[in-house]
Design a protein around this motif. Structure first.
Motif, short mmCIF file in Angstrom:
data_model
loop_
_atom_site.label_atom_id
_atom_site.label_comp_id
_atom_site.label_asym_id
_atom_site.label_seq_id
_atom_site.Cartn_x
_atom_site.Cartn_y
_atom_site.Cartn_z
N GLU A 4 0.72 -0.85 0.16
CA GLU A 4 0.16 -0.09 0.25
C GLU A 4 0.44 1.16 0.30
OE1 GLU A 4 -2.02 0.55 3.06
OE2 GLU A 4 -4.20 1.07 1.87
N THR A 7 2.21 1.69 -3.10
CA THR A 7 1.57 2.89 -4.35
C THR A 7 0.53 4.15 -4.30
OG1 THR A 7 -0.50 -0.01 -4.16
CG2 THR A 7 -1.41 2.57 -5.04
N TYR A 8 0.78 4.72 -2.73
CA TYR A 8 1.35 5.72 -1.91
C TYR A 8 2.29 6.35 -2.91
CZ TYR A 8 -2.73 4.15 0.89
OH TYR A 8 -4.11 4.25 1.61
N SER A 11 2.39 7.16 -6.32
CA SER A 11 0.97 8.14 -6.82
C SER A 11 1.64 9.33 -6.52
CB SER A 11 0.01 7.88 -6.88
OG SER A 11 -1.41 8.59 -6.54
N SER A 24 -6.57 10.87 -6.21
CA SER A 24 -6.55 9.68 -7.24
C SER A 24 -6.89 8.23 -6.24
CB SER A 24 -5.13 9.97 -7.88
OG SER A 24 -4.19 9.36 -7.43
N LEU A 25 -6.07 8.45 -5.13
CA LEU A 25 -6.19 7.11 -4.05
C LEU A 25 -7.74 6.74 -2.98
CD1 LEU A 25 -2.58 7.53 -3.12
CD2 LEU A 25 -3.62 5.80 -4.72
#
Length: 289
Positions: A4, A7-8, A11, A24-25
């Motif tokens: 996670e 991904t953060y 982004s 966007s998340l």
């Protein structure tokens, strides 16, 4: 570090703005900021430089982004194989091939042969660049690597077989000034730019191109280096220069022209595999050239 958090981080790196990344998340901006801070504390270095209108990656952040993108690619590769293995009752035969339409002249015939000769296996094609193909083969992630001969340096433990040969050519676009000539010669390209895939991606092909330029006396001209064959062809189509590939690349490509290289100047396409893989050895020994 959690997936996670990866991904953060990616982004935020992509958006260059924590608020936009959070949107966007579908999480709050404070929550995302906290996760980025925790990640930087775990790494022990700042990954972003905070600015008035957003954030930019630090040098450490740039390297971290590159490595994490490779990790995610590996995870997708593992997921794909797991799904295929779970669905298929047949064992997998993983075939790596360099990316782009540049493989369309030989890949279908290789695939058709293997589909019949290895009917007890499920064929999976992995499109990858030259560096990835070498790495995947050495690590056993693919069973067979289809590549250009100059890109492969023979080494112990691997076998190689020629599967195709391509007549080499200077490829150019009608958008070039010289492209407006009816029958241009080598001399006409001395002031044009040669577009090459960067040496780190494929040292053998890089040197092969330099040798070709010397052969036809264009070695004193300008060079522009790009990331891959796809970009190389795009630049040539846009009229940003010329390149050296095979004649087949112009087939179906509107606006592209070529001048055949002298003599037998061309490139072999080869299949490479581990000598420990007896099944692939048997398949390729019987492959018709």
């Amino acid at each position: 570090m959690r997936l996670e958090q990866i991904t953060y981080f990616l982004s935020v790196a992509e958006h260059g703005n924590i608020t936009a990344a959070a949107k966007s998340l579908y999480i709050s901006q404070p929550a995302l900021s906290k996760q980025i801070t925790l990640l930087e504390q775990e790494v022990g270095l700042p990954l972003f430089e905070r600015q008035a209108r957003g954030v930019v990656l630090t040098q450490a952040g740039v390297q971290f982004q590159k490595d994490l993108q490779n990790i995610l690619k590996e995870l997708e590769h593992a997921k794909k194989n797991a799904v295929l293995a779970g669905r298929a009752q047949k064992p997998l035969l993983n075939i790596g091939c360099f990316d782009g339409s540049y493989a369309d002249d030989f890949l279908p015939s290789v695939y058709d042969y293997l589909k019949e000769a290895a009917s007890g296996q499920k064929l999976v094609i992995h499109k990858c660049n030259f560096l990835e193909g070498h790495e995947y083969l050495e690590k056993g992630k693919i069973d067979l690597w289809l590549t250009l001969a100059p890109s492969w340096q023979d080494r112990p433990g691997f076998l190689k077989k020629k599967i195709a040969w391509r007549k080499g050519a200077l490829i150019y676009s009608e958008k070039l000034q010289v492209g407006k000539k009816e029958n241009p010669t080598w001399e006409d390209f001395k002031d044009e730019t040669c577009v090459l895939v960067k040496k780190s991606q494929n040292p053998g092909m890089f040197q092969h191109t330099l040798d070709t330029m010397e052969l036809i006396r264009l070695d004193e001209g300008t060079i522009e280096v790009v990331e891959n064959i796809g970009t190389q062809i795009s630049y040539v189509k846009l009229g940003r220069g010329y390149c050296f590939l095979s004649e087949n690349i112009i087939h179906g490509s509107k606006g592209l022209r070529c001048i055949s290289l002298p003599g037998e100047r061309g490139i072999e396409v080869v299949a490479v595999w581990s000598e420990k893989n007896a099944a692939v050895t048997n398949l390729m020994e019987n492959y018709p050239i």
